[in-house]
Design a protein around this motif. Structure first.
Motif, mmCIF file in Angstrom:
data_model
loop_
_atom_site.group_PDB
_atom_site.id
_atom_site.type_symbol
_atom_site.label_atom_id
_atom_site.label_comp_id
_atom_site.label_asym_id
_atom_site.label_seq_id
_atom_site.Cartn_x
_atom_site.Cartn_y
_atom_site.Cartn_z
ATOM 1 N N THR A 57 0.832 -1.215 0.000
ATOM 2 C CA THR A 57 0.000 0.000 0.000
ATOM 3 C C THR A 57 0.861 1.257 0.000
ATOM 4 O OG1 THR A 57 -1.694 -1.184 1.238
ATOM 5 C CG2 THR A 57 -1.853 1.214 1.193
ATOM 6 N N LEU A 58 1.939 1.227 0.774
ATOM 7 C CA LEU A 58 2.805 2.410 0.850
ATOM 8 C C LEU A 58 3.629 2.587 -0.416
ATOM 9 C CD1 LEU A 58 4.050 2.136 4.538
ATOM 10 C CD2 LEU A 58 2.680 3.990 3.577
ATOM 11 N N ILE A 59 4.259 1.532 -0.894
ATOM 12 C CA ILE A 59 5.178 1.645 -2.031
ATOM 13 C C ILE A 59 4.443 1.990 -3.320
ATOM 14 C CG2 ILE A 59 6.750 0.324 -3.514
ATOM 15 C CD1 ILE A 59 7.621 -1.179 -0.985
ATOM 16 N N MET A 60 3.292 1.361 -3.550
ATOM 17 C CA MET A 60 2.602 1.548 -4.825
ATOM 18 C C MET A 60 1.640 2.721 -4.810
ATOM 19 S SD MET A 60 1.769 -2.439 -5.667
ATOM 20 C CE MET A 60 0.903 -2.048 -7.183
ATOM 21 N N GLU A 61 1.130 3.123 -3.648
ATOM 22 C CA GLU A 61 0.036 4.085 -3.652
ATOM 23 C C GLU A 61 0.280 5.280 -2.734
ATOM 24 O OE1 GLU A 61 -2.407 3.453 -5.817
ATOM 25 O OE2 GLU A 61 -3.073 5.485 -5.378
ATOM 26 N N LEU A 62 0.238 5.037 -1.431
ATOM 27 C CA LEU A 62 0.216 6.167 -0.511
ATOM 28 C C LEU A 62 1.540 6.920 -0.449
ATOM 29 C CD1 LEU A 62 -1.900 4.776 2.468
ATOM 30 C CD2 LEU A 62 -2.608 6.244 0.580
ATOM 31 N N GLY A 63 2.656 6.225 -0.581
ATOM 32 C CA GLY A 63 3.951 6.903 -0.525
ATOM 33 C C GLY A 63 4.097 7.980 -1.578
ATOM 34 N N PRO A 64 3.979 7.634 -2.879
ATOM 35 C CA PRO A 64 4.111 8.664 -3.919
ATOM 36 C C PRO A 64 3.050 9.763 -3.824
ATOM 37 C CG PRO A 64 4.305 6.462 -4.857
ATOM 38 C CD PRO A 64 3.858 6.281 -3.448
ATOM 39 N N ILE B 178 11.987 7.731 1.436
ATOM 40 C CA ILE B 178 12.025 7.925 2.896
ATOM 41 C C ILE B 178 10.640 7.698 3.496
ATOM 42 C CG2 ILE B 178 12.411 9.668 4.694
ATOM 43 C CD1 ILE B 178 14.556 10.866 2.846
ATOM 44 N N PHE B 179 9.620 8.196 2.813
ATOM 45 C CA PHE B 179 8.234 8.011 3.266
ATOM 46 C C PHE B 179 7.912 6.522 3.379
ATOM 47 C CE2 PHE B 179 3.997 10.043 3.593
ATOM 48 C CZ PHE B 179 3.210 8.907 3.609
ATOM 49 N N ASP B 180 8.299 5.746 2.370
ATOM 50 C CA ASP B 180 7.999 4.308 2.387
ATOM 51 C C ASP B 180 8.687 3.614 3.564
ATOM 52 O OD1 ASP B 180 6.546 4.693 0.098
ATOM 53 O OD2 ASP B 180 8.131 4.016 -1.261
ATOM 54 N N VAL B 181 9.963 3.928 3.782
ATOM 55 C CA VAL B 181 10.713 3.277 4.862
ATOM 56 C C VAL B 181 10.124 3.635 6.229
ATOM 57 C CG1 VAL B 181 12.953 3.165 6.022
ATOM 58 C CG2 VAL B 181 12.844 3.145 3.525
ATOM 59 N N HIS C 133 8.657 -4.801 -9.995
ATOM 60 C CA HIS C 133 7.609 -4.059 -10.716
ATOM 61 C C HIS C 133 6.878 -3.096 -9.783
ATOM 62 C CE1 HIS C 133 3.452 -3.455 -12.183
ATOM 63 N NE2 HIS C 133 4.062 -3.304 -13.346
ATOM 64 N N ASP C 134 6.608 -3.523 -8.561
ATOM 65 C CA ASP C 134 5.931 -2.642 -7.600
ATOM 66 C C ASP C 134 6.805 -1.429 -7.273
ATOM 67 O OD1 ASP C 134 3.952 -4.587 -7.518
ATOM 68 O OD2 ASP C 134 4.946 -5.645 -5.865
ATOM 69 N N ILE C 135 8.100 -1.679 -7.047
ATOM 70 C CA ILE C 135 9.009 -0.566 -6.741
ATOM 71 C C ILE C 135 9.134 0.365 -7.938
ATOM 72 C CG2 ILE C 135 11.388 0.010 -6.129
ATOM 73 C CD1 ILE C 135 11.527 -2.675 -4.660
ATOM 74 N N ARG C 136 9.211 -0.223 -9.146
ATOM 75 C CA ARG C 136 9.322 0.595 -10.368
ATOM 76 C C ARG C 136 8.081 1.470 -10.547
ATOM 77 N NH1 ARG C 136 11.452 -3.269 -13.177
ATOM 78 N NH2 ARG C 136 9.481 -4.087 -13.949
ATOM 79 N N LEU C 137 6.902 0.918 -10.250
ATOM 80 C CA LEU C 137 5.667 1.700 -10.354
ATOM 81 C C LEU C 137 5.688 2.885 -9.394
ATOM 82 C CD1 LEU C 137 2.787 2.086 -11.409
ATOM 83 C CD2 LEU C 137 1.994 0.489 -9.661
#
Length: 263
Positions: A94-101, A161-164, A196-200
């Protein structure tokens, strides 16, 4: 009556097309400015410090609270199905693909984007940009390009940083407070998150950064041309508010489009 309505619609359409064309040319000149020499490295570093380092505190607290909320809500939802071991997977994806960015871009738009818009707007209404032109200094290379490059570098780094921090917040809420097994938390995260998730997430953060800096600097630069903005300090305040709203809406719209295209 009908003719007046048609005339208003026509004027609005003409203004909208003119505004879009103006912003497209603005983006083109900003990108071209990247390849012109000499490059203002000191100004670029100053902008990275302002946009990136200056946003660390708000990014940290937003990420920590978001991760902890995800950890708690995720635990209660997964507990109903006896799947608490999937908490690490749910929080990280949820964080890496959506909420973080998305949340990082919204925070940068509210803090740094509004400041960039107000700075350029004040320079326009006080004729400082015209003074640069009179001295044969390209305002795009001098003012706009360092802001573009600094934002395009800072937003992906702030997103990482947000994701971590968010994943750590989810760990505190899920493992420390609710008793989820720490091994299953990290194992679920490692096995479920793919390249792929990180790339997105990286692509989203880069596109969102471009939208924020383009809209915020563009609205400030064209403060005199924006219809209904008013004059003087009033125009700067209205255009700054408009820039933050437009960039935030654009981030949310492009979030859906990029997810639909790249997922």
């Amino acid at each position: 009556m009908i003719l007046n309505s048609v005339a208003k619609i026509g004027n609005t359409g003409r203004y909208t097309l003119s505004d879009l064309g103006r912003m497209a040319i603005f983006l083109y000149r900003a990108v071209v400015g990247v390849f012109r020499r000499p490059f203002r490295f000191r100004e670029f570093v100053r902008q990275v410090h302002f946009i990136g380092a200056g946003s660390l505190v708000v990014i940290f607290f937003t990420a920590a609270s978001t991760g902890m909320v995800l950890g708690l809500q995720g635990y209660y939802s997964l507990h109903k199905f006896g799947a608490e071991g999937m908490l690490g997977s749910a929080v990280s994806l949820t964080l890496i693909m959506e909420l973080g960015p998305v949340l990082t871009a919204l925070m940068v738009a509210g803090r740094a984007g509004s400041a960039m818009c107000a700075e350029l707007g004040i320079m326009q209404i006080s004729d400082q940009v015209d003074a640069l032109d009179c001295m044969a200094i390209d305002p795009f290379r001098y003012l706009i390009t360092p802001k573009f490059l600094a934002t395009l570098l800072s937003v992906p780094l702030l997103t990482a940083i947000f994701d971590v921090v968010g994943i750590a917040g989810g760990y505190v809420a899920g493992v420390t407070l609710m008793g989820v097994n720490p091994g299953s938390y990290f194992d679920g995260m490692i096995t479920s998150v793919t390249n792929h998730d990180i790339r997105l997430g990286v692509i989203k953060s880069f596109v969102f950064g471009l939208l924020v800096v383009w809209i915020c600097t563009g609205r400030g630069y064209f403060v005199r041309e924006i219809r209904g903005a008013g004059f003087g300090a009033e125009s700067v305040s209205r255009v700054t508010t408009q820039a933050v709203v437009l960039s935030s809406i654009s981030v949310l719209v492009f979030d859906y489009l990029l997810t639909a295209i790249l997922l």
